[in-house]
Design an enzyme around this catalytic site. Structure first.
Site, PDB file in Angstrom:
ATOM      1  NE  ARG A 120     -23.181   4.406  -9.787  1.00  0.00           N
ATOM      2  CZ  ARG A 120     -24.012   3.709  -9.254  1.00  0.00           C
ATOM      3  NH1 ARG A 120     -24.036   3.088  -8.092  1.00  0.00           N
ATOM      4  NH2 ARG A 120     -25.171   3.366 -10.085  1.00  0.00           N
TER       5      ARG A 120
ATOM      6  CB  SER B 281      10.293  17.812  13.080  1.00  0.00           C
ATOM      7  OG  SER B 281      10.668  16.674  14.026  1.00  0.00           O
TER       8      SER B 281
ATOM      9  CG  ASN C  36      10.198  16.581   8.006  1.00  0.00           C
ATOM     10  OD1 ASN C  36      11.310  16.551   7.741  1.00  0.00           O
ATOM     11  ND2 ASN C  36       9.792  16.322   9.190  1.00  0.00           N
TER      12      ASN C  36
ATOM     13  NE  ARG D  67     -20.032 -17.957  -9.326  1.00  0.00           N
ATOM     14  CZ  ARG D  67     -21.195 -18.478 -10.055  1.00  0.00           C
ATOM     15  NH1 ARG D  67     -21.390 -19.605  -9.527  1.00  0.00           N
ATOM     16  NH2 ARG D  67     -21.758 -17.656 -10.835  1.00  0.00           N
TER      17      ARG D  67
END
Length: 442
Positions: free
Chosen positions: A120, A274, A282, A313
């Site tokens: 999904r 900034s 930036n 397992r």
């Protein structure tokens, strides 16, 4: 794990939903419902049990907080979920409650739930990668002809084109995308029962396995409880995808440097400022992608370290994957979305590119000059003379052409060929064909 403060930088809302607790719970419930339908289909459980179980497989019926507290005692989320599911089914049909989770083990439900979440989530990730692809194709088409300095080890090397640079980003993104999609498509549902043999289902186990996969739209495979190469591969290619996008982010961040100023991302809503310096512009999105590329390899390494799992397992190895895979998808989804934004809004300063080509006063043509001199002087002597001339360019501030003209041997060999040697177009004559091969036919 997601943070309200930073999730918008490193993930996307769709990825946060796809790997949120509600989605994880619903995916496990979808696995339980599919198991019941498959078992009813082969007569392993009563036909009436499957609808009752399916009616109870709705995430909104369950108390997530209570399930979360129970996980700490059970060591996995399937155990308390199965208990709660049986209670809900009993309210619908008491006789059907006994058939909940019949013949399955916790890992069957958790792994299958993860596979469903991954499938999904891919829809969202693929959509952002489509945007990356379309934006880069447009950049190549619209701005591919701009010539700029190619840089090796951060120094001017030879001229290249912006189109060839962007086409390289595109080719890598496409290759990484194919690898991620292939890894996802190779993920089967998990169904093996307690030790991978489907023992509790008798001789109908293989038929249930096939029906279970068909119910989920997946391809059946025998149990892979302790064989985790598919998960490790998925994590690895997700990390590669993040790294590929970060390569473009790094190039753009360097092109944004004050001393270069050849390209600029356009931050949304006036971002990129900034807190201390009002003049700053930036990098924002590329910074987030570069940060993601620092995290992703370590997460993928966790999956690689979890490959050796004991017997049927493991103790801890499988559990280590539970938060890692969602985190890798969040980082990959965030990186794809951020870079799609960057590529769609990327600004190019062609004048600055041209000015930067002049910065080294012709040194970008050193290879062309050496090649032109080789016929008359031999390769070693040609290289030595151009190297000496290049040293004068650096030391005296003259151009490479001036330095070569002052060298009698070089000047004689290049007589009548100066314009050819210092022709910018000749240095990138193959660029458009190379771009076409990387991008494909329009």
């Amino acid at each position: 794990m997601t943070s309200v403060l930073t999730a918008s930088l490193f993930s996307t809302p769709s990825m946060d939903v796809a790997f949120g607790d509600d989605a994880r719970l619903q995916a496990m419930l979808d696995a339980e419902a599919a198991l019941a339908r498959a078992q009813a289909g082969v007569g392993l459980i009563p036909a009436g049990a499957a609808p009752a179980i399916e009616r109870a497989c709705q995430a909104e019926l369950y108390d997530l907080a209570a399930l979360g507290r129970a996980v700490a005692r059970a060591a996995n989320p399937a155990i308390p979920l199965v208990t709660a599911l049986m209670e809900h089914v009993a309210r619908i049909d008491p006789d059907s409650a006994a058939w909940v989770h019949h013949g399955a083990t916790s890992q069957d439900i958790i792994d299958t739930g993860l596979v469903l979440q991954v499938r999904r989530a891919w829809t969202s990730l693929a959509a952002d990668l489509d945007r990356v692809d379309a934006a880069l194709v447009k950049q190549v088409q619209d701005r591919g002809h701009h010539v700029l300095a190619g840089r090796t080890l951060l120094q001017h090397a030879l001229p290249t084109t912006f189109g060839l640079k962007a086409a390289g980003w595109l080719d890598s993104a496409r290759r990484a995308r194919r690898a991620v999609q292939a890894a996802i498509e190779d993920l089967p549902p998990q169904l093996g029962g307690a030790a991978g043999t489907l023992a509790s289902m008798g001789g109908r186990g293989p038929a249930v396995l096939d029906g279970f996969a068909a119910e989920l739209g997946l391809t059946a495979s025998p149990s892979w409880h302790a064989r985790r190469e598919r998960i490790a591969l998925l994590g690895s290619v997700l990390a590669i995808l993040v790294g590929v996008l970060a390569k473009a982010a790094l190039d753009i961040s360097l092109m944004m440097a004050t001393e270069t100023s050849e390209a600029f991302e356009v931050p949304a809503d006036g971002g990129g400022g900034s807190s201390a310096m009002p003049h700053k512009r930036n990098p924002v999105a590329v910074t987030a992608v570069l940060a993601a590329s620092r995290r992703a390899p370590g997460l993928a390494a966790t999956l690689m370290m979890s490959l050796p799992q004991a017997h049927e397992r493991d103790v801890g190895g499988w559990h280590a994957e539970w938060e890692v895979v969602p985190d890798l998808f969040r980082l990959a989804g965030g990186a794809a979305a951020r870079m799609a934004d960057v590529f769609e809004g990327l600004r190019i300063d062609a004048d600055r590119m041209a000015a930067n080509l002049e910065m080294t006063r012709g040194l970008l043509f050193s290879e062309a000059a050496a090649v032109a001199l080789t016929g008359a002087l031999g390769r070693a002597q040609a290289h030595a003379r151009v190297k000496a001339a290049a040293a004068r360019v650096v030391d005296e501030g003259i151009t490479l052409r001036q330095a070569l003209e002052a060298n009698p041997g070089a000047a004689a060999a290049l007589a009548g060929r100066w314009d050819e040697v210092f022709d910018l177009g000749r240095t990138v004559v193959s660029a458009s064909e190379l771009e076409r091969r990387l991008v494909g036919e329009p």
